[in-house]
Design a protein around this motif. Sequence first.
Motif, PDB file in Angstrom:
ATOM      1  N   ASN A  49       0.803  -1.222   0.000  1.00  0.00           N
ATOM      2  CA  ASN A  49       0.000   0.000   0.000  1.00  0.00           C
ATOM      3  C   ASN A  49       0.835   1.271   0.000  1.00  0.00           C
ATOM      4  N   ASP A  50       2.128   1.140  -0.192  1.00  0.00           N
ATOM      5  CA  ASP A  50       3.036   2.287  -0.237  1.00  0.00           C
ATOM      6  C   ASP A  50       3.738   2.344  -1.586  1.00  0.00           C
ATOM      7  N   ASN A  51       4.055   3.550  -2.018  1.00  0.00           N
ATOM      8  CA  ASN A  51       4.920   3.711  -3.181  1.00  0.00           C
ATOM      9  C   ASN A  51       6.313   3.263  -2.771  1.00  0.00           C
ATOM     10  N   LEU A  52       7.010   2.576  -3.678  1.00  0.00           N
ATOM     11  CA  LEU A  52       8.355   2.103  -3.364  1.00  0.00           C
ATOM     12  C   LEU A  52       9.371   2.655  -4.343  1.00  0.00           C
ATOM     13  N   VAL A  53      10.504   3.058  -3.803  1.00  0.00           N
ATOM     14  CA  VAL A  53      11.675   3.396  -4.594  1.00  0.00           C
ATOM     15  C   VAL A  53      12.753   2.414  -4.165  1.00  0.00           C
ATOM     16  N   ILE A  54      13.281   1.676  -5.115  1.00  0.00           N
ATOM     17  CA  ILE A  54      14.268   0.649  -4.840  1.00  0.00           C
ATOM     18  C   ILE A  54      15.645   1.160  -5.253  1.00  0.00           C
ATOM     19  N   ASP A  55      16.512   1.348  -4.279  1.00  0.00           N
ATOM     20  CA  ASP A  55      17.857   1.864  -4.512  1.00  0.00           C
ATOM     21  C   ASP A  55      18.784   0.705  -4.871  1.00  0.00           C
ATOM     22  N   LEU A  56      19.150   0.631  -6.154  1.00  0.00           N
ATOM     23  CA  LEU A  56      20.068  -0.406  -6.634  1.00  0.00           C
ATOM     24  C   LEU A  56      21.462   0.160  -6.889  1.00  0.00           C
ATOM     25  N   LEU A  57      21.714   1.375  -6.449  1.00  0.00           N
ATOM     26  CA  LEU A  57      23.005   2.020  -6.700  1.00  0.00           C
ATOM     27  C   LEU A  57      24.172   1.273  -6.066  1.00  0.00           C
ATOM     28  N   GLY A  58      23.927   0.528  -5.008  1.00  0.00           N
ATOM     29  CA  GLY A  58      24.991  -0.209  -4.330  1.00  0.00           C
ATOM     30  C   GLY A  58      25.436  -1.475  -5.040  1.00  0.00           C
ATOM     31  N   PHE A  59      24.676  -1.910  -6.042  1.00  0.00           N
ATOM     32  CA  PHE A  59      25.066  -3.113  -6.783  1.00  0.00           C
ATOM     33  C   PHE A  59      26.053  -2.723  -7.875  1.00  0.00           C
ATOM     34  N   SER A  60      27.292  -3.176  -7.745  1.00  0.00           N
ATOM     35  CA  SER A  60      28.327  -2.763  -8.696  1.00  0.00           C
ATOM     36  C   SER A  60      28.192  -3.466 -10.044  1.00  0.00           C
ATOM     37  N   LYS A  61      27.659  -4.666 -10.054  1.00  0.00           N
ATOM     38  CA  LYS A  61      27.523  -5.417 -11.301  1.00  0.00           C
ATOM     39  C   LYS A  61      26.061  -5.682 -11.578  1.00  0.00           C
ATOM     40  N   LEU A  62      25.383  -4.677 -12.067  1.00  0.00           N
ATOM     41  CA  LEU A  62      23.957  -4.793 -12.367  1.00  0.00           C
ATOM     42  C   LEU A  62      23.783  -4.865 -13.877  1.00  0.00           C
ATOM     43  N   THR A  63      22.962  -5.804 -14.329  1.00  0.00           N
ATOM     44  CA  THR A  63      22.728  -5.996 -15.760  1.00  0.00           C
ATOM     45  C   THR A  63      21.258  -5.721 -16.076  1.00  0.00           C
ATOM     46  N   PRO A  64      20.942  -5.523 -17.361  1.00  0.00           N
ATOM     47  CA  PRO A  64      19.530  -5.387 -17.729  1.00  0.00           C
ATOM     48  C   PRO A  64      18.702  -6.589 -17.273  1.00  0.00           C
ATOM     49  N   TYR A  65      19.278  -7.777 -17.328  1.00  0.00           N
ATOM     50  CA  TYR A  65      18.564  -8.975 -16.872  1.00  0.00           C
ATOM     51  C   TYR A  65      18.184  -8.843 -15.399  1.00  0.00           C
ATOM     52  N   ASN A  66      19.104  -8.342 -14.568  1.00  0.00           N
ATOM     53  CA  ASN A  66      18.807  -8.137 -13.142  1.00  0.00           C
ATOM     54  C   ASN A  66      17.632  -7.197 -12.963  1.00  0.00           C
ATOM     55  N   VAL A  67      17.612  -6.125 -13.731  1.00  0.00           N
ATOM     56  CA  VAL A  67      16.535  -5.142 -13.617  1.00  0.00           C
ATOM     57  C   VAL A  67      15.215  -5.744 -14.097  1.00  0.00           C
ATOM     58  N   ILE A  68      15.263  -6.493 -15.182  1.00  0.00           N
ATOM     59  CA  ILE A  68      14.051  -7.119 -15.724  1.00  0.00           C
ATOM     60  C   ILE A  68      13.465  -8.118 -14.724  1.00  0.00           C
ATOM     61  N   SER A  69      14.289  -8.660 -13.845  1.00  0.00           N
ATOM     62  CA  SER A  69      13.774  -9.605 -12.853  1.00  0.00           C
ATOM     63  C   SER A  69      12.785  -8.946 -11.886  1.00  0.00           C
ATOM     64  N   PHE A  70      12.738  -7.612 -11.852  1.00  0.00           N
ATOM     65  CA  PHE A  70      11.784  -6.885 -11.023  1.00  0.00           C
ATOM     66  C   PHE A  70      10.447  -6.645 -11.741  1.00  0.00           C
ATOM     67  N   LEU A  71      10.309  -7.124 -12.966  1.00  0.00           N
ATOM     68  CA  LEU A  71       9.121  -6.829 -13.780  1.00  0.00           C
ATOM     69  C   LEU A  71       7.818  -7.280 -13.112  1.00  0.00           C
ATOM     70  N   GLU A  72       7.760  -8.475 -12.594  1.00  0.00           N
ATOM     71  CA  GLU A  72       6.505  -8.987 -12.023  1.00  0.00           C
ATOM     72  C   GLU A  72       6.073  -8.181 -10.804  1.00  0.00           C
ATOM     73  N   ILE A  73       6.998  -7.852  -9.943  1.00  0.00           N
ATOM     74  CA  ILE A  73       6.621  -7.067  -8.765  1.00  0.00           C
ATOM     75  C   ILE A  73       6.256  -5.638  -9.175  1.00  0.00           C
ATOM     76  N   ALA A  74       6.909  -5.108 -10.203  1.00  0.00           N
ATOM     77  CA  ALA A  74       6.557  -3.772 -10.700  1.00  0.00           C
ATOM     78  C   ALA A  74       5.112  -3.777 -11.218  1.00  0.00           C
ATOM     79  N   LYS A  75       4.732  -4.843 -11.915  1.00  0.00           N
ATOM     80  CA  LYS A  75       3.360  -4.963 -12.423  1.00  0.00           C
ATOM     81  C   LYS A  75       2.352  -5.044 -11.271  1.00  0.00           C
TER      82      LYS A  75
END
Length: 110
Positions: A35-61
């Motif tokens: 019930n809250d807006n979320l901002v997810i800080d991924l700045l601390g992940f040094s090796k982030l790929t598009p695949y990693n970001v896409i893994s958040f798709l279902e929860i974003a939906k």
Amino acid sequence: MIFNKEESFILVSQEEISIENFLQNLENEYAKLKNDNLVIDLLGFSKLTPYNVISFLEIAKKYKKNGQSFVLVSNKVSYDDVPDEINLVPTIKEARDIVEMEEIERDLGL
């Protein structure tokens, strides 16, 4: 995971864990956070790929369907490399702006 309540959203950042564990922990906390807006800080992940970001798709939906904002923050992946359903911005300030714009859109019924 670290949760910081801000005016219009909860900022979620990570401790020293993998992106997969971070996502699983986020899924486990969904009932408390849905019930809250979320901002997810991924700045601390040094090796982030598009695949990693896409893994958040279902929860974003899930958040969008529930009428809440879900924004990922990373400067390692371009927003051009992820689906349009994922809000990806390079800074926390831009994430705040996205949440505010989406709140206004929801208030106006857009």
